[in-house]
Design a protein around this motif. Sequence first.
Motif, short mmCIF file in Angstrom:
data_model
loop_
_atom_site.label_atom_id
_atom_site.label_comp_id
_atom_site.label_asym_id
_atom_site.label_seq_id
_atom_site.Cartn_x
_atom_site.Cartn_y
_atom_site.Cartn_z
N ARG A 1 9.74 7.47 -3.99
CA ARG A 1 8.63 6.69 -4.53
C ARG A 1 8.31 5.44 -3.70
O ARG A 1 7.16 5.17 -3.40
CB ARG A 1 8.95 6.26 -5.96
CG ARG A 1 9.01 7.41 -6.95
CD ARG A 1 7.61 7.94 -7.23
NE ARG A 1 7.65 8.88 -8.34
CZ ARG A 1 7.70 10.21 -8.20
NH1 ARG A 1 7.72 10.72 -6.97
NH2 ARG A 1 7.73 11.01 -9.25
N GLY A 2 9.33 4.64 -3.38
CA GLY A 2 9.10 3.41 -2.67
C GLY A 2 10.08 2.34 -3.06
O GLY A 2 11.11 2.62 -3.67
N ARG B 1 -4.62 6.84 -0.30
CA ARG B 1 -3.53 7.66 -0.81
C ARG B 1 -2.24 6.86 -0.87
O ARG B 1 -1.38 7.09 -1.74
CB ARG B 1 -3.36 8.94 0.00
CG ARG B 1 -2.88 8.77 1.42
CD ARG B 1 -2.80 10.13 2.12
NE ARG B 1 -1.94 11.03 1.35
CZ ARG B 1 -2.17 12.33 1.20
NH1 ARG B 1 -3.24 12.89 1.74
NH2 ARG B 1 -1.33 13.08 0.51
N SER B 2 -2.07 5.87 0.03
CA SER B 2 -0.89 5.00 -0.05
C SER B 2 -1.03 4.02 -1.21
O SER B 2 -0.02 3.67 -1.85
CB SER B 2 -0.70 4.24 1.26
OG SER B 2 -0.11 5.08 2.24
N GLU B 3 -2.23 3.55 -1.46
CA GLU B 3 -2.43 2.70 -2.64
C GLU B 3 -2.03 3.46 -3.91
O GLU B 3 -1.36 2.90 -4.79
CB GLU B 3 -3.87 2.23 -2.77
CG GLU B 3 -4.09 1.41 -4.03
CD GLU B 3 -5.47 0.84 -4.19
OE1 GLU B 3 -5.68 0.02 -5.12
OE2 GLU B 3 -6.37 1.19 -3.40
N ARG C 1 0.91 2.34 -6.59
CA ARG C 1 0.64 2.18 -8.02
C ARG C 1 1.43 3.18 -8.87
O ARG C 1 1.81 2.86 -10.02
CB ARG C 1 -0.86 2.27 -8.28
CG ARG C 1 -1.62 1.16 -7.56
CD ARG C 1 -2.99 0.87 -8.15
NE ARG C 1 -3.69 -0.14 -7.36
CZ ARG C 1 -3.45 -1.45 -7.44
NH1 ARG C 1 -2.52 -1.92 -8.26
NH2 ARG C 1 -4.14 -2.31 -6.70
N LEU C 2 1.75 4.34 -8.33
CA LEU C 2 2.64 5.28 -9.04
C LEU C 2 4.03 4.66 -9.18
O LEU C 2 4.64 4.70 -10.26
CB LEU C 2 2.73 6.60 -8.28
CG LEU C 2 3.77 7.60 -8.80
CD1 LEU C 2 3.47 8.01 -10.25
CD2 LEU C 2 3.84 8.84 -7.89
N THR D 1 8.02 1.78 -12.80
CA THR D 1 9.03 0.71 -12.81
C THR D 1 8.54 -0.57 -13.50
O THR D 1 9.27 -1.17 -14.28
CB THR D 1 9.45 0.36 -11.38
OG1 THR D 1 8.31 -0.09 -10.64
CG2 THR D 1 10.08 1.56 -10.69
N MET D 2 7.32 -1.00 -13.17
CA MET D 2 6.76 -2.25 -13.69
C MET D 2 5.30 -2.04 -14.07
O MET D 2 4.39 -2.58 -13.42
CB MET D 2 6.90 -3.36 -12.63
CG MET D 2 8.34 -3.69 -12.27
SD MET D 2 8.48 -4.86 -10.87
CE MET D 2 8.06 -3.77 -9.49
N PRO D 3 5.05 -1.24 -15.09
CA PRO D 3 3.66 -0.90 -15.42
C PRO D 3 2.78 -2.10 -15.74
O PRO D 3 1.55 -2.02 -15.60
CB PRO D 3 3.80 0.03 -16.64
CG PRO D 3 5.17 -0.23 -17.18
CD PRO D 3 6.01 -0.58 -16.00
#
Length: 440
Positions: A265-266, A309-311, A315-316, A321-323
Amino acid sequence: MADLKSSSILIIGCGTWGASTALHLARRGYKNVTILDPYEVPSAISAGNDINKIKGWADNDSSGGGVDESYVRDRVSQEATAAWEEDELFKPFYHETGYVIAATQEKHVKDLYDEEQPTPEKGFVELKSAEDFRKTMPEGVLTGDFPGWKGWFKKEGCGWVHARKALEAAAREAQRLGVKLVTGSPQGAVTSLIFEDGDVRGVRTVDGIEHRADRTILCAGANAPQLLDMKDQLRPTAWTLAHIKMTPEEVKLYKNLPVLFNVERGFFMEPDEDAHELKICDEHPGYCNWTTPDHSVSTPFSKHQIPLRSEKGVRLFLRETMPHLASRPFSFARICWCADTPNRDFLISSHPDYPSLILGVGGSGHGYKHIPVIGQYIVDCLEGRMDERFRKVWRWRPETAVGRDGSDVQGRMGGSYKVLNLAEIGEEEWTKIQYDHAKL
């Protein structure tokens, strides 16, 4: 050695590795060292020009290899950690806040365990539920449901480093010790190497001036293939990062947090204390800018936007994690270039055809955390006293790039699970963040 230390040394590039090399040359008493870079320090295109980078507990970022490769990676990681903790120049920029590493797919969870061996005896705490993840940070930080996440938390021996400040400190200290720094275009922008009598004798810059030197060290990162035929050993690859503005209250809440990294995810680290911005990176195998039909040439460029697509990936990650931050607008974003070798081990070697040329390239996405020590290995190479196992692993090795597949993900995950081509992304497929360009 005395003659070598009085000889003229020219370094191309004042990013992470160039600045570190200059620092270690100066610390060893070299008196005639010059660095050339087309940008002021910190360079606008340097991967090290960033508010923070992960300092993990091990260096398992390379792909495969044998006993020598494992020895080199482990030793470099240990020496870099010791330097972050003990070198007075770099100590202020290392934050030992801990590290959470996770995955979502069962296969990747198992791969993580097999690679890291995160046992309780080594100080790891297993994380099996959303509540487990939330407890690693103060209440109100992690508010997501962490769907399918499994992972581990380690509190000691890892965290993050303030990349930009450490890079600036290295360059500043090198200058204080006598290194000459020539930056900006045209005077610092190298257009070509000077090849004469079977060797490299220096470089030419945009203003037409020849900078001649006894030894030339190429630390140009992803731009190195534009100056020297690297025989496909370097693939310029880009990743993406985004910032969101935080309130003063949020900055206090988010201070001294462990790094949170999901390999699919990141990741994010605590907000920048100066600009009050939180950096988030989506995880993916990278982007190339292929400019040839056979995908053999990837050409870097600078852009303070990221593909849409990276944005979506950023945001996913935030939604899971921190909606509460997932819809907040980006205050900054950019693509960030590095150069991958076929196995992601570094390329630090003299050139077999040009005796006066030293190569310090191939960071492969994990070069920054070694800034306190990477320069000492490059100087060891210059002096002909590099450890034999280091010399073998980091050698000039074009045979490993024969028939290289430019689309190889090299063990990286996330996003599309493919290396994507920036040349195929239309202008409408990028973010449209508004900047005061005078401040970039």
